[in-house]
Scaffold this active site. Sequence first.
Site, mmCIF file in Angstrom:
data_model
loop_
_atom_site.group_PDB
_atom_site.id
_atom_site.type_symbol
_atom_site.label_atom_id
_atom_site.label_comp_id
_atom_site.label_asym_id
_atom_site.label_seq_id
_atom_site.Cartn_x
_atom_site.Cartn_y
_atom_site.Cartn_z
ATOM 1 N N SER A 142 0.872 -1.193 0.000
ATOM 2 C CA SER A 142 0.000 0.000 0.000
ATOM 3 C C SER A 142 0.898 1.230 0.000
ATOM 4 O O SER A 142 2.086 1.132 0.359
ATOM 5 C CB SER A 142 -0.844 -0.018 1.282
ATOM 6 N N TYR A 155 -2.288 -0.566 10.488
ATOM 7 C CA TYR A 155 -2.375 -0.956 9.069
ATOM 8 C C TYR A 155 -1.053 -0.649 8.358
ATOM 9 O O TYR A 155 -0.504 -1.507 7.654
ATOM 10 C CB TYR A 155 -3.532 -0.205 8.391
HETATM 11 P P1 NDP Z 1 -11.292 -5.941 -0.793
HETATM 12 O O1 NDP Z 1 -11.837 -5.833 0.590
HETATM 13 O O2 NDP Z 1 -12.207 -5.702 -1.933
HETATM 14 O O3 NDP Z 1 -10.555 -7.327 -0.990
HETATM 15 C C1 NDP Z 1 -9.860 -7.963 0.064
HETATM 16 C C2 NDP Z 1 -9.777 -9.431 -0.233
HETATM 17 O O4 NDP Z 1 -9.058 -10.067 0.815
HETATM 18 C C3 NDP Z 1 -11.135 -10.085 -0.350
HETATM 19 O O5 NDP Z 1 -11.145 -10.933 -1.466
HETATM 20 C C4 NDP Z 1 -11.245 -10.900 0.932
HETATM 21 O O6 NDP Z 1 -11.981 -12.088 0.668
HETATM 22 C C5 NDP Z 1 -9.790 -11.228 1.185
HETATM 23 N N1 NDP Z 1 -9.521 -11.604 2.566
HETATM 24 C C6 NDP Z 1 -9.696 -10.890 3.690
HETATM 25 N N2 NDP Z 1 -9.367 -11.614 4.770
HETATM 26 C C7 NDP Z 1 -8.976 -12.836 4.296
HETATM 27 C C8 NDP Z 1 -8.536 -14.035 4.911
HETATM 28 N N3 NDP Z 1 -8.411 -14.142 6.247
HETATM 29 N N4 NDP Z 1 -8.224 -15.083 4.120
HETATM 30 C C9 NDP Z 1 -8.353 -14.995 2.787
HETATM 31 N N5 NDP Z 1 -8.759 -13.893 2.144
HETATM 32 C C10 NDP Z 1 -9.082 -12.830 2.908
HETATM 33 O O7 NDP Z 1 -10.083 -4.885 -0.822
HETATM 34 P P2 NDP Z 1 -8.895 -4.620 -1.887
HETATM 35 O O8 NDP Z 1 -9.121 -5.318 -3.156
HETATM 36 O O9 NDP Z 1 -8.685 -3.166 -1.888
HETATM 37 O O10 NDP Z 1 -7.657 -5.272 -1.098
HETATM 38 C C11 NDP Z 1 -6.653 -6.044 -1.724
HETATM 39 C C12 NDP Z 1 -5.297 -5.630 -1.170
HETATM 40 O O11 NDP Z 1 -4.998 -4.297 -1.602
HETATM 41 C C13 NDP Z 1 -5.199 -5.620 0.352
HETATM 42 O O12 NDP Z 1 -3.976 -6.208 0.749
HETATM 43 C C14 NDP Z 1 -5.203 -4.133 0.680
HETATM 44 O O13 NDP Z 1 -4.550 -3.854 1.897
HETATM 45 C C15 NDP Z 1 -4.478 -3.570 -0.526
HETATM 46 N N6 NDP Z 1 -4.670 -2.145 -0.746
HETATM 47 C C16 NDP Z 1 -5.886 -1.653 -1.147
HETATM 48 C C17 NDP Z 1 -6.055 -0.292 -1.314
HETATM 49 C C18 NDP Z 1 -7.373 0.300 -1.678
HETATM 50 O O14 NDP Z 1 -7.538 1.537 -1.633
HETATM 51 N N7 NDP Z 1 -8.338 -0.489 -2.104
HETATM 52 C C19 NDP Z 1 -4.951 0.657 -1.121
HETATM 53 C C20 NDP Z 1 -3.725 0.031 -0.713
HETATM 54 C C21 NDP Z 1 -3.595 -1.307 -0.548
HETATM 55 P P3 NDP Z 1 -12.933 -12.861 1.693
HETATM 56 O O15 NDP Z 1 -13.580 -11.849 2.570
HETATM 57 O O16 NDP Z 1 -13.881 -13.572 0.766
HETATM 58 O O17 NDP Z 1 -12.028 -13.817 2.418
#
Ligand code: NDP
Length: 245
Positions: A142, A155
Amino acid sequence: MSNINGKVIAITGASSGIGEATARLLASQGARVVLGARRLERLEALAASINDNGGSAVVRALDVTSRAEMQGFIDFAEQQFGRVDVIVNNAGVMPLSKLEALKVDEWDRMIDVNIRGVLHGIAAGLPLMQRQRSGQFINVASIGAYAVSPTAAVYCATKYAVRAISEGLRQEVGGDIRVTLISPGVTESELAESISDADARSAMRDFRQIAIPAEAIARAIAYAIDQPADVDVSELIVRPTASPY
Ligand code: NDP
Protein backbone atom coordinates in the site's frame (compact mmCIF):
# COMPACT_ATOMS: atom_id res chain seq x y z
CA MET A 1 4.26 -13.26 -27.33
CA SER A 2 2.88 -12.58 -23.83
CA ASN A 3 4.80 -13.96 -20.87
CA ILE A 4 1.48 -14.26 -19.03
CA ASN A 5 -0.07 -16.75 -21.46
CA GLY A 6 -0.13 -20.26 -19.92
CA LYS A 7 1.24 -19.23 -16.53
CA VAL A 8 -0.34 -20.74 -13.42
CA ILE A 9 -1.16 -17.84 -11.10
CA ALA A 10 -2.54 -18.29 -7.58
CA ILE A 11 -4.30 -15.22 -6.19
CA THR A 12 -5.32 -14.74 -2.55
CA GLY A 13 -8.23 -12.42 -1.78
CA ALA A 14 -9.67 -13.00 -5.24
CA SER A 15 -13.32 -12.63 -4.19
CA SER A 16 -13.48 -8.83 -4.61
CA GLY A 17 -11.63 -5.64 -5.48
CA ILE A 18 -8.03 -5.85 -6.67
CA GLY A 19 -7.83 -9.65 -6.47
CA GLU A 20 -10.95 -10.09 -8.59
CA ALA A 21 -9.84 -7.52 -11.18
CA THR A 22 -6.41 -9.17 -11.34
CA ALA A 23 -7.94 -12.60 -11.88
CA ARG A 24 -10.10 -11.32 -14.72
CA LEU A 25 -7.28 -9.45 -16.45
CA LEU A 26 -4.69 -12.22 -16.18
CA ALA A 27 -7.18 -14.88 -17.31
CA SER A 28 -8.08 -12.74 -20.32
CA GLN A 29 -4.37 -12.79 -21.20
CA GLY A 30 -4.18 -16.58 -21.09
CA ALA A 31 -3.14 -17.26 -17.48
CA ARG A 32 -4.58 -20.25 -15.65
CA VAL A 33 -5.78 -18.68 -12.40
CA VAL A 34 -6.31 -20.31 -9.02
CA LEU A 35 -8.60 -18.22 -6.84
CA GLY A 36 -8.61 -18.24 -3.03
CA ALA A 37 -10.63 -16.37 -0.38
CA ARG A 38 -13.16 -17.18 2.33
CA ARG A 39 -16.31 -16.29 0.35
CA LEU A 40 -16.46 -19.38 -1.82
CA GLU A 41 -19.69 -18.47 -3.61
CA ARG A 42 -18.12 -15.21 -4.83
CA LEU A 43 -15.11 -17.16 -6.12
CA GLU A 44 -17.33 -19.69 -7.87
CA ALA A 45 -19.28 -16.94 -9.64
CA LEU A 46 -16.03 -15.29 -10.73
CA ALA A 47 -14.54 -18.57 -12.00
CA ALA A 48 -17.75 -19.34 -13.92
CA SER A 49 -17.58 -15.94 -15.59
CA ILE A 50 -13.89 -16.43 -16.51
CA ASN A 51 -14.45 -19.97 -17.80
CA ASP A 52 -17.54 -18.89 -19.78
CA ASN A 53 -15.37 -16.32 -21.52
CA GLY A 54 -12.85 -18.94 -22.62
CA GLY A 55 -10.45 -18.53 -19.69
CA SER A 56 -9.22 -21.08 -17.16
CA ALA A 57 -10.03 -20.65 -13.46
CA VAL A 58 -10.39 -22.95 -10.46
CA VAL A 59 -11.27 -22.02 -6.88
CA ARG A 60 -10.59 -23.13 -3.33
CA ALA A 61 -11.80 -21.71 -0.02
CA LEU A 62 -8.88 -20.11 1.77
CA ASP A 63 -8.25 -18.33 5.04
CA VAL A 64 -4.71 -16.94 4.73
CA THR A 65 -4.33 -16.75 8.51
CA SER A 66 -4.09 -20.55 8.53
CA ARG A 67 -0.73 -21.87 7.40
CA ALA A 68 -2.30 -25.26 6.69
CA GLU A 69 -5.01 -23.76 4.47
CA MET A 70 -2.45 -21.73 2.56
CA GLN A 71 -0.33 -24.83 2.00
CA GLY A 72 -3.46 -26.66 0.86
CA PHE A 73 -4.24 -23.82 -1.56
CA ILE A 74 -0.81 -23.92 -3.21
CA ASP A 75 -0.77 -27.75 -3.26
CA PHE A 76 -4.21 -27.61 -4.94
CA ALA A 77 -2.87 -25.20 -7.58
CA GLU A 78 0.04 -27.54 -8.31
CA GLN A 79 -2.24 -30.59 -8.47
CA GLN A 80 -4.58 -28.83 -10.89
CA PHE A 81 -1.99 -27.49 -13.29
CA GLY A 82 1.33 -29.22 -12.52
CA ARG A 83 3.19 -26.10 -11.43
CA VAL A 84 2.75 -22.66 -9.88
CA ASP A 85 4.40 -19.75 -11.65
CA VAL A 86 3.13 -16.78 -9.64
CA ILE A 87 1.62 -16.30 -6.19
CA VAL A 88 -0.19 -12.99 -5.71
CA ASN A 89 -0.35 -12.39 -1.95
CA ASN A 90 -3.18 -9.88 -2.14
CA ALA A 91 -5.61 -10.69 0.72
CA GLY A 92 -5.80 -7.84 3.22
CA VAL A 93 -8.00 -6.01 5.71
CA MET A 94 -7.96 -2.37 6.84
CA PRO A 95 -10.07 -1.70 9.96
CA LEU A 96 -8.68 1.79 10.66
CA SER A 97 -8.98 3.51 14.04
CA LYS A 98 -6.88 5.60 16.41
CA LEU A 99 -4.70 3.58 18.75
CA GLU A 100 -6.51 5.13 21.75
CA ALA A 101 -9.69 3.33 20.63
CA LEU A 102 -7.90 0.15 21.72
CA LYS A 103 -9.45 -2.06 19.07
CA VAL A 104 -6.88 -4.69 19.88
CA ASP A 105 -8.75 -7.51 18.19
CA GLU A 106 -8.67 -5.52 14.95
CA TRP A 107 -4.91 -4.92 15.35
CA ASP A 108 -4.50 -8.66 15.70
CA ARG A 109 -6.64 -9.33 12.63
CA MET A 110 -4.54 -6.94 10.50
CA ILE A 111 -1.36 -8.59 11.71
CA ASP A 112 -2.77 -12.05 11.04
CA VAL A 113 -4.14 -11.37 7.55
CA ASN A 114 -1.77 -8.71 6.21
CA ILE A 115 1.54 -10.01 7.60
CA ARG A 116 1.07 -13.66 8.54
CA GLY A 117 -1.01 -14.23 5.41
CA VAL A 118 1.85 -13.06 3.20
CA LEU A 119 4.39 -15.11 5.18
CA HIS A 120 2.17 -18.17 4.84
CA GLY A 121 2.06 -17.62 1.08
CA ILE A 122 5.85 -17.46 0.98
CA ALA A 123 6.21 -20.56 3.17
CA ALA A 124 3.80 -22.51 0.96
CA GLY A 125 5.25 -21.43 -2.36
CA LEU A 126 8.98 -20.99 -1.88
CA PRO A 127 10.03 -24.68 -1.72
CA LEU A 128 7.96 -25.36 -4.85
CA MET A 129 9.46 -22.44 -6.75
CA GLN A 130 12.96 -23.46 -5.67
CA ARG A 131 12.26 -26.98 -7.02
CA GLN A 132 10.93 -25.51 -10.26
CA ARG A 133 13.89 -23.10 -10.39
CA SER A 134 11.43 -20.39 -11.36
CA GLY A 135 8.55 -18.41 -9.92
CA GLN A 136 7.36 -15.00 -8.83
CA PHE A 137 5.86 -13.61 -5.64
CA ILE A 138 3.71 -10.52 -6.01
CA ASN A 139 2.96 -9.01 -2.62
CA VAL A 140 0.33 -6.29 -2.39
CA ALA A 141 1.33 -3.59 0.11
CA SER A 142 0.00 0.00 0.00
CA ILE A 143 1.06 3.63 -0.05
CA GLY A 144 0.77 2.93 3.68
CA ALA A 145 4.04 1.02 3.32
CA TYR A 146 5.82 4.35 2.76
CA ALA A 147 4.09 6.82 5.10
CA VAL A 148 1.98 6.74 8.26
CA SER A 149 -1.16 8.74 9.02
CA PRO A 150 -3.52 8.95 12.03
CA THR A 151 -5.89 5.96 12.39
CA ALA A 152 -3.57 3.91 10.16
CA ALA A 153 -0.68 3.13 12.52
CA VAL A 154 -1.24 -0.61 12.69
CA TYR A 155 -2.38 -0.96 9.07
CA CYS A 156 0.72 0.94 7.91
CA ALA A 157 2.89 -1.18 10.22
CA THR A 158 1.59 -4.31 8.52
CA LYS A 159 2.31 -2.84 5.08
CA TYR A 160 5.81 -1.62 6.08
CA ALA A 161 6.33 -5.23 7.18
CA VAL A 162 5.18 -6.58 3.82
CA ARG A 163 7.62 -4.20 2.12
CA ALA A 164 10.50 -5.30 4.37
CA ILE A 165 9.69 -8.99 3.92
CA SER A 166 9.45 -8.59 0.15
CA GLU A 167 12.81 -6.82 -0.09
CA GLY A 168 14.46 -9.42 2.14
CA LEU A 169 12.97 -12.24 0.08
CA ARG A 170 14.12 -10.61 -3.16
CA GLN A 171 17.68 -10.35 -1.88
CA GLU A 172 17.73 -13.96 -0.71
CA VAL A 173 16.11 -15.74 -3.64
CA GLY A 174 17.34 -13.72 -6.61
CA GLY A 175 18.51 -15.87 -9.51
CA ASP A 176 15.49 -17.94 -10.38
CA ILE A 177 12.67 -16.33 -8.40
CA ARG A 178 11.27 -12.84 -8.85
CA VAL A 179 9.73 -10.73 -6.08
CA THR A 180 7.47 -7.76 -6.78
CA LEU A 181 5.90 -5.33 -4.34
CA ILE A 182 2.79 -3.56 -5.62
CA SER A 183 1.66 -0.57 -3.56
CA PRO A 184 -1.75 0.86 -4.45
CA GLY A 185 -3.05 4.24 -3.46
CA VAL A 186 -6.77 4.61 -2.92
CA THR A 187 -8.54 2.12 -5.18
CA GLU A 188 -12.18 1.09 -5.65
CA SER A 189 -12.86 -2.08 -3.64
CA GLU A 190 -14.64 -3.34 -0.53
CA LEU A 191 -11.63 -2.61 1.71
CA ALA A 192 -13.16 0.30 3.66
CA GLU A 193 -16.08 -1.91 4.68
CA SER A 194 -13.86 -3.50 7.33
CA ILE A 195 -13.68 -0.17 9.23
CA SER A 196 -15.80 -0.36 12.39
CA ASP A 197 -14.73 3.02 13.84
CA ALA A 198 -17.35 5.66 12.88
CA ASP A 199 -14.91 8.61 12.56
CA ALA A 200 -12.35 6.67 10.55
CA ARG A 201 -15.11 5.32 8.34
CA SER A 202 -16.52 8.73 7.43
CA ALA A 203 -13.03 10.23 6.87
CA MET A 204 -12.27 7.32 4.56
CA ARG A 205 -15.51 7.84 2.64
CA ASP A 206 -14.31 11.37 1.67
CA PHE A 207 -10.76 10.20 0.99
CA ARG A 208 -11.97 7.46 -1.34
CA GLN A 209 -13.82 9.77 -3.74
CA ILE A 210 -10.77 9.98 -6.01
CA ALA A 211 -10.27 6.21 -6.02
CA ILE A 212 -8.98 4.60 -9.20
CA PRO A 213 -10.51 1.36 -10.57
CA ALA A 214 -9.15 -1.94 -9.27
CA GLU A 215 -8.20 -2.75 -12.85
CA ALA A 216 -5.48 -0.07 -12.67
CA ILE A 217 -3.70 -2.18 -10.04
CA ALA A 218 -4.37 -5.35 -12.01
CA ARG A 219 -2.56 -3.79 -14.99
CA ALA A 220 0.48 -3.07 -12.82
CA ILE A 221 0.51 -6.69 -11.64
CA ALA A 222 0.21 -7.90 -15.23
CA TYR A 223 3.10 -5.63 -16.26
CA ALA A 224 5.36 -7.13 -13.60
CA ILE A 225 4.47 -10.69 -14.64
CA ASP A 226 4.83 -9.94 -18.34
CA GLN A 227 8.52 -8.96 -18.12
CA PRO A 228 11.11 -11.50 -19.30
CA ALA A 229 12.37 -13.91 -16.61
CA ASP A 230 15.61 -11.95 -16.12
CA VAL A 231 13.75 -8.70 -15.35
CA ASP A 232 12.44 -8.24 -11.81
CA VAL A 233 10.05 -5.33 -11.32
CA SER A 234 10.77 -4.91 -7.62
CA GLU A 235 8.43 -2.11 -6.55
CA LEU A 236 5.55 -0.22 -8.11
CA ILE A 237 3.41 2.51 -6.53
CA VAL A 238 0.14 3.09 -8.39
CA ARG A 239 -2.04 5.92 -7.08
CA PRO A 240 -4.70 8.38 -8.27
CA THR A 241 -3.15 11.30 -10.15
CA ALA A 242 -5.21 13.60 -7.91
CA SER A 243 -3.84 12.07 -4.70
CA PRO A 244 -1.39 14.17 -2.63
CA TYR A 245 -0.52 11.07 -0.57
P1 NDP B 1 -11.29 -5.94 -0.79
O1 NDP B 1 -11.84 -5.83 0.59
O2 NDP B 1 -12.21 -5.70 -1.93
O3 NDP B 1 -10.56 -7.33 -0.99
C1 NDP B 1 -9.86 -7.96 0.06
C2 NDP B 1 -9.78 -9.43 -0.23
O4 NDP B 1 -9.06 -10.07 0.81
C3 NDP B 1 -11.14 -10.08 -0.35
O5 NDP B 1 -11.14 -10.93 -1.47
C4 NDP B 1 -11.25 -10.90 0.93
O6 NDP B 1 -11.98 -12.09 0.67
C5 NDP B 1 -9.79 -11.23 1.19
N1 NDP B 1 -9.52 -11.60 2.57
C6 NDP B 1 -9.70 -10.89 3.69
N2 NDP B 1 -9.37 -11.61 4.77
C7 NDP B 1 -8.98 -12.84 4.30
C8 NDP B 1 -8.54 -14.03 4.91
N3 NDP B 1 -8.41 -14.14 6.25
N4 NDP B 1 -8.22 -15.08 4.12
C9 NDP B 1 -8.35 -14.99 2.79
N5 NDP B 1 -8.76 -13.89 2.14
C10 NDP B 1 -9.08 -12.83 2.91
O7 NDP B 1 -10.08 -4.88 -0.82
P2 NDP B 1 -8.89 -4.62 -1.89
O8 NDP B 1 -9.12 -5.32 -3.16
O9 NDP B 1 -8.68 -3.17 -1.89
O10 NDP B 1 -7.66 -5.27 -1.10
C11 NDP B 1 -6.65 -6.04 -1.72
C12 NDP B 1 -5.30 -5.63 -1.17
O11 NDP B 1 -5.00 -4.30 -1.60
C13 NDP B 1 -5.20 -5.62 0.35
O12 NDP B 1 -3.98 -6.21 0.75
C14 NDP B 1 -5.20 -4.13 0.68
O13 NDP B 1 -4.55 -3.85 1.90
C15 NDP B 1 -4.48 -3.57 -0.53
N6 NDP B 1 -4.67 -2.14 -0.75
C16 NDP B 1 -5.89 -1.65 -1.15
C17 NDP B 1 -6.05 -0.29 -1.31
C18 NDP B 1 -7.37 0.30 -1.68
O14 NDP B 1 -7.54 1.54 -1.63
N7 NDP B 1 -8.34 -0.49 -2.10
C19 NDP B 1 -4.95 0.66 -1.12
C20 NDP B 1 -3.72 0.03 -0.71
C21 NDP B 1 -3.59 -1.31 -0.55
P3 NDP B 1 -12.93 -12.86 1.69
O15 NDP B 1 -13.58 -11.85 2.57
O16 NDP B 1 -13.88 -13.57 0.77
O17 NDP B 1 -12.03 -13.82 2.42
